[in-house]
Design a protein around this motif. Structure first.
Motif, short mmCIF file in Angstrom:
data_model
loop_
_atom_site.label_atom_id
_atom_site.label_comp_id
_atom_site.label_asym_id
_atom_site.label_seq_id
_atom_site.Cartn_x
_atom_site.Cartn_y
_atom_site.Cartn_z
N LEU A 1 0.89 -1.14 -0.02
CA LEU A 1 -0.02 0.13 0.14
C LEU A 1 0.87 1.44 0.28
N ALA A 2 2.11 1.30 0.61
CA ALA A 2 2.90 2.59 0.68
C ALA A 2 3.64 2.71 -0.53
N HIS A 3 4.02 1.67 -1.22
CA HIS A 3 4.87 1.74 -2.43
C HIS A 3 4.07 1.76 -3.51
N ARG A 4 3.07 1.29 -3.77
CA ARG A 4 2.43 1.16 -4.88
C ARG A 4 2.32 2.43 -5.77
N ASP A 5 1.95 2.37 -7.10
CA ASP A 5 1.95 3.62 -7.96
C ASP A 5 0.21 3.73 -8.11
N TYR A 6 -0.04 4.82 -7.17
CA TYR A 6 -1.20 5.16 -7.07
C TYR A 6 -2.11 5.69 -8.41
N ARG A 7 -1.13 6.19 -9.27
CA ARG A 7 -1.46 6.67 -10.65
C ARG A 7 -2.06 5.27 -11.47
N SER A 8 -1.69 4.09 -11.08
CA SER A 8 -2.15 2.86 -11.94
C SER A 8 -3.74 2.88 -11.92
N THR A 9 -4.19 2.21 -12.89
CA THR A 9 -5.50 1.76 -12.74
C THR A 9 -5.94 0.47 -12.26
N PRO B 1 10.12 1.53 -7.58
CA PRO B 1 10.26 2.97 -7.70
C PRO B 1 11.46 3.21 -8.56
N ALA B 2 11.51 4.34 -9.11
CA ALA B 2 12.63 4.85 -9.94
C ALA B 2 13.94 4.64 -9.09
N SER C 1 16.44 1.50 0.58
CA SER C 1 15.01 1.86 0.55
C SER C 1 14.92 3.23 -0.44
N ASN C 2 13.78 3.28 -1.26
CA ASN C 2 13.69 4.29 -2.11
C ASN C 2 12.16 4.56 -2.62
N PRO C 3 11.56 5.13 -1.39
CA PRO C 3 10.04 4.79 -1.42
C PRO C 3 9.35 5.98 -2.43
N ARG C 4 8.28 5.43 -3.10
CA ARG C 4 7.71 6.01 -4.28
C ARG C 4 6.69 6.90 -3.93
N ASN C 5 6.26 6.70 -2.56
CA ASN C 5 5.42 7.85 -1.95
C ASN C 5 6.12 8.29 -0.64
N PRO C 6 7.06 8.85 -0.58
CA PRO C 6 7.92 9.16 0.70
C PRO C 6 7.18 9.81 1.55
#
Length: 516
Positions: A276-284, A305-306, A317-322
């Motif tokens: 839930l924390a690292h998912r891409d929330y722009r994904s469908t 994440p990039a 660790s490199n959070p997509r949604n820091p």
């Protein structure tokens, strides 16, 4: 860097122009565009002195041209490092993979597409920034969120406690200090996800879909649940669902029962939080959790994440949604920043089960826990620890059964069920709710033979989250007619307690139990 020589040059001209190769007859005004496009992609080679058909034409005065190319590369924003060398009459300009993306030339951004370089549109630039991790979606404004319409007192009070916000700090000050509200008073996406009553209002696919299957494939679904509250509540509710479906070993110590799930609870929680924390929330796509007879799969959309590779898992660790991740850490949903994968592996080893398999693709990250296989129901009596009994369980997934005669001293405690009574009560309540085990609801029914405050029941069950407790325990029991309020006209009264209904007392009487 490619080792340029006549042989390599001949091979490149045979290959022709493509994603990493560009031919130029001479140094033209669009050379900066080509260098910029390669820098924003994976790098490439520009061969100056080659015609479009691959024929070698060559160029003269290489020293002057090298100086000209370097000037063009340095005029990009930021400057682009290039390597230039001569191979016979051809000038070879190598643009290595760059580390300061994005690059612009003449105030415009270019990207390599196939065998050509294209100027990026505004949306393409935005997408590029997201992909490279230069913009974090969770930090951007969520224009759909309205403080007036989407945030009620109950949700704010719940978030305030979870995030350890002082009671005397006003709402907007707290949100600004946590960077959940921007300077213009707009809620960020992280704030919307953490304060949402229904997260789908702000991201239509931000929910979690859980499914229990019969066997080892997706042919037959036994149970399906979708969770779509705020992020923290979804973590709690998903964990409740998973733990209600997997097998549990009961360990009885004198009058107290301990439960040991077949998979380590904290490892599963870490995996759910990561999803839930690292998912891409722009994904469908949404987070998907599949429980089979032999495995538990937790699937998160968006890939890594990039800047992350599969080899980095458990190392950095490199959070997509820091912003979201940082607040979850503040709320104690995350044990230690950067330790998630490593901790999951350590917990599985300590629990005596295989480490999970983590599979990565461009669009998904899947974490698979292998479930232990128990051949039959067995009871292990540990004589080295007096009063301790282990009860093995294995039947239909999620159906917990107690199969041993527990020590009679259990019955001396009026709040503890005997083994036989627990089984009978559980059998009567097994279809009450798919969210919790029948055994847990049986414990509540037994405990509420006397009127109890909500916090007394929560303490008895060792639960900490009031909202989940009300939704998953109190509400189903009251709707089914087993429990009732002592002050029904004032549901929020400070004197409110919960007690067995006449229906509940009749059930206990039928089972031959003292109603206390």
């Amino acid at each position: 860097m490619i080792n340029m020589n006549p042989k390599t040059l001949a091979q490149l001209t045979i290959l022709g122009e493509g994603y990493t190769i560009e031919f130029k007859r001479s140094v033209t005004s669009d050379l900066g565009r080509e260098i910029c496009a390669f820098a924003n992609a994976t790098g490439g080679v520009i061969l100056i002195g080659i015609a479009d058909d691959g024929g070698i034409r060559g160029v003269s005065n290489h020293n002057r041209l090298k100086s000209q190319v370097q000037t063009i590369a340095r005029s990009a924003e930021p400057p682009i490092a290039v390597e230039i060398e001569s191979v016979d009459a051809v000038l070879c300009v190598t643009v290595p993979a760059q580390h300061s993306k994005p690059y612009s030339f003449g105030g415009k951004f270019f990207i390599r597409e196939g065998a050509s370089s294209q100027q990026m549109s505004r949306e393409e630039i935005r997408e590029f920034f997201y992909k490279e991790g230069l913009i974090h979606f969770d930090e951007t404004a969520c224009d759909r969120f309205s403080l007036e319409n989407d945030l009620d007192d109950e949700n704010w009070s719940l978030f305030q406690r979870r995030a350890k916000i002082p009671e005397d700090m006003d709402l907007e000050t707290a949100l600004r200090n946590l960077h959940l509200m921007d300077e213009d008073g707009r809620m960020t996406h992280a704030g919307a996800w953490l304060l949402a009553r229904d997260i789908r209002k702000f991201n239509v696919s931000a929910d979690v879909a859980c499914a229990l299957f019969m066997g080892t494939d997706k042919v037959r679904i036994l149970d399906r649940r979708d969770f779509h509250g705020d992020v923290y509540s979804m973590i709690v509710e998903v964990m409740t669902w998973i733990l209600s479906k997997i097998n549990v070993e009961y360990i009885i110590k004198h009058v107290r029962r301990e439960e040991r799930p077949e998979l380590p609870e904290e490892a599963i929680r870490e995996a759910v939080v990561n999803a839930l924390a690292h998912r891409d929330y722009r994904s469908t796509a949404n987070v998907q959790i599949y429980l089979f007879n032999d495995r538990l799969e937790i699937v998160s959309p968006g890939g890594l994440p990039a800047g992350m590779t599969e080899a980095d898992l458990g190392v950095k660790s490199n959070p997509r949604n820091p912003l979201l991740f940082g607040i979850l850490h503040r709320m104690d949903a995350v044990e230690r920043i950067g330790s998630g994968i490593r901790r999951i592996r350590d917990l599985c080893r300590e629990h005596g089960v295989p480490e999970p398999l983590i599979e990565v693709s461009g669009s998904w990250v899947t974490t698979t826990f292998r479930r232990p296989v128990t051949e039959s129901l067995q009871v292990a009596d540990d004589r080295s620890a007096p009063g301790r009994y282990q009860v093995g369980t294995r039947s239909v997934p999620g159906r917990h059964q107690v199969t041993a005669q527990v020590d009679r001293n259990l019955q001396e405690d009026s709040n503890t069920l005997s083994d036989n009574m627990l089984y009978m009560l559980s059998d009567a309540l097994e279809d009450l709710t798919a969210q919790v085990t029948a055994q847990v609801t049986a414990q509540v029914v037994w405990h509420c033979r006397r009127s109890r405050f909500a916090n007394e029941i929560m303490e008895f069950l060792e639960l900490k989250h009031r909202k989940t407790f009300r939704a998953n325990y109190l509400k189903p029991l009251m709707e089914a007619g087993w429990l009732e309020m002592t002050v029904p006209d004032k549901p929020t009264s400070s004197k409110q307690k919960y007690r067995l209904t006449d229906k509940g007392r009749r059930l206990l009487a039928e089972l031959g139990a003292d109603d206390g």
